[in-house]
Write an enzyme that holds these catalytic residues in place. Structure first.
Site, PDB file in Angstrom:
ATOM      1  CD  GLU A  92      -6.065 -20.590  -8.720  1.00  0.00           C
ATOM      2  OE1 GLU A  92      -5.575 -19.622  -8.136  1.00  0.00           O
ATOM      3  OE2 GLU A  92      -5.602 -21.743  -8.645  1.00  0.00           O
ATOM      4  CB  SER A 134      -3.054 -21.724 -10.844  1.00  0.00           C
ATOM      5  OG  SER A 134      -1.864 -21.938 -10.125  1.00  0.00           O
TER       6      SER A 134
END
Length: 553
Positions: free
Chosen positions: A443, A469
């Site tokens: 992420e 994210s």
């Protein structure tokens, strides 16, 4: 009962002797055996309360005539794993969770399962397992964290915390200000309080029909969450009695419902990895092009953090997922005939739903935007697609054209951003962070938060074959497919090349001729693997591309 395979007849006397060793009575063995898959651990804030929920589930199972037997599933906290090698181990746990749960469930012949997940990869991993094992199964998640409050009374959350670090590097926030966020952004147990990946997946578990109403939104600290767990334990016994199985619920139409709710809620881009992977296990195919068609037809009704300044507890108070689905049904956007784990149809579940706050859940005729929260972009930079959370993009960045600033890892990019080497108008390209090249598809919350925190969110875009994210906001485009390590065109981008992004028209174009790209390809050599031993190396050899859900082949 399926469990008769381990407890009936003379041939199974050795099996029964081991069941006696567990302390089970004859009466308990006569009842259906229900596996309670608890993801409790002491390192993930979203999971620190799951032991209490497991006990509540077991109480519900016993009350309804079953015998609950608990076993564990792992989970990684993406926030704690962020920014270092640990993030390479986040996505890959999804498949470990699915595999290990499948093994436990089938080896021990459970008649039904109650899954207790909460955080990012734990929810889809257990949904994948549920589809594989296909015994009566219900989900009850740990619930979202409460929003925090800074010393001045402003509400806050984890995405603000990451952006505060960028603001510190930009010189607009001092150390005391950073500490204010640090101490107050995450005030309780639960999955982080915005519409990030964990809460997105918990809401979609409800939308797809695998969890009771309220599962996606009831806050983790509330007693209502414990009551929900008891009800789930009781309801799995009804599913066993009626032989309602995950594949009866997780149909192609149910996945379309889930994508529609996804677009209305403004969920994390990670859902575009997880829904195809779950669908694959259920024997259903999800095409990213269909996702764009769903988005085009679905108004965006919610702007929870990071897209706005409201949080999961607000969505719960406003009526939760059922209220959102009720709004969508007013335009006939859902198939309401489908069966769910309530034993009732979608139509029956949402019949009494009420939108109690039209600012949190916009009415269907007054949406935040006429299109859904996620868009799939295509072009020569991403022939097989890439994704963006368009509901969290500033209006001025919906169309953007600028010079590429090219980095072969997240770490290189972070150093450049904090080193003030990125200028307004730039397009930051981070490559070799895909499922295979990462490996593990890290992420990119750190670089996106740094861009926003340093005041560049309205002027700088980021494109990566990694992922984001759910806390990411801004013109952050991920899942570029094919990825760089597979020879995708993102590997051929050079510093200063012009990249044109047109989110409304679902386009991302590298303004370099086909002839020039062909010449660059002749000279391209894939870098050596970053990891050559252990699970990550094996994962890199087996994983498919992001547009296929990064499933293992």
């Amino acid at each position: 009962m399926l469990s008769d395979n381990i407890k009936q007849g003379v041939e199974r006397a050795p099996n029964r002797s081991l069941m006696y060793a567990l302390g089970l009575t004859e009466e308990e063995m006569r009842r259906p055996l229900i596996g309670v898959v608890s993801s409790y651990n002491e390192i993930v804030p979203g999971h620190m309360n799951l032991d209490k929920l497991a006990e509540a589930v077991k109480a519900g199972v016993r009350a309804a005539g079953g015998t609950p037997i608990e076993f564990p599933a792992i989970a990684v906290c993406d926030g704690i794993a962020m920014g270092h090698i640990g993030m390479k181990y986040s996505l890959v746990t999804r498949d470990l969770i699915a595999d290990s749960t499948e093994a436990m469930a089938i080896a021990h012949q459970f008649d039904g399962l109650v899954m207790i997940p909460n955080c990012d990869k734990n929810v889809p991993g257990l949904l994948m397992a549920a589809a594989r094992v296909n015994v009566p199964t219900i989900f009850v998640s740990g619930g979202p964290m409460l929003a925090g409050r800074l010393r001045d009374g402003r509400r806050t959350c984890l995405s603000h915390m990451f952006e505060a670090v960028g603001a510190y590097h930009a010189g607009t926030l001092d150390e005391a200000g950073v500490e204010d966020y640090t101490a107050n952004a995450c005030p309780s147990c639960g999955s982080c309080s915005g519409m990030y990946t964990a809460n997105s997946m918990n809401c979609l578990t409800e939308a797809i029909g695998m969890a009771l109403p309220g599962n996606g939104t009831i806050p983790a600290p509330y007693s209502a969450r414990v009551r929900l767990a008891k009800l789930a334990g009781m309801q799995v016994m009804e599913l066993v009695r009626r032989d309602i199985r995950p594949r009866d619920i997780m149909t192609a139409a149910a996945f379309r419902n889930a994508e529609t709710v996804d677009m209305a809620l403004g969920c994390s881009t990670n859902t575009m990895l997880h829904l195809p992977a779950i669908a694959h296990e259920a024997g259903v195919s999800i095409d990213l092009d269909e996702s764009n068609a769903i988005s085009a037809a679905t108004p965006n009704l919610c702007h929870l953090a990071p897209a706005g300044d409201t949080f999961m507890e607000d969505l719960d108070r406003a009526g939760g997922v059922m209220a959102v689905m009720h709004e969508l049904d007013k335009k006939g956007l859902l198939d309401t005939s489908l069966m769910t784990v309530t034993g009732k149809t979608v139509a029956e579940n949402i019949a009494r739903a009420e939108n109690r706050d039209t600012e949190i859940i916009r009415p269907i005729d007054n949406p935040y935007s006429p299109n859904g929260g996620i868009a799939v972009l295509k072009g020569n930079l991403a022939p097989d697609g890439c994704v963006v959370k368009q509901s969290a993009v500033a209006p001025e960045m919906m169309r953007h054209e600028g010079p590429a600033r090219v980095f072969d890892s997240e770490d290189q990019a972070i150093r450049a951003i904090y080193g003030r080497q990125i200028r307004p108008g730039d397009v930051v390209v981070i490559r070799y962070e895909g499922p295979r090249g990462g490996p593990g598809m890290r992420e990119m919350l750190n670089p996106t938060s740094a861009i926003v925190g340093m005041g560049l969110g309205g002027s700088v875009a980021l494109i990566t074959d990694g992922r984001f994210s759910g806390a990411t906001r801004g013109a952050a485009i991920g899942h570029v497919s094919p990825e760089a390590a597979a020879g995708g065109n993102i590997a051929l981008v050079q510093e200063g090349d012009t990249i044109a992004i047109d989110i409304p028209n679902c386009s991302v174009v590298l303004r370099v001729s086909d002839e020039e790209l062909a010449e660059r390809r002749k000279a391209w050599v894939c870098p050596p693997p970053k990891v050559t031993t252990g699970y990550l190396a094996r994962y890199a050899r087996l994983v498919s591309s992001a547009d296929k859900g990064a499933i293992l082949t």
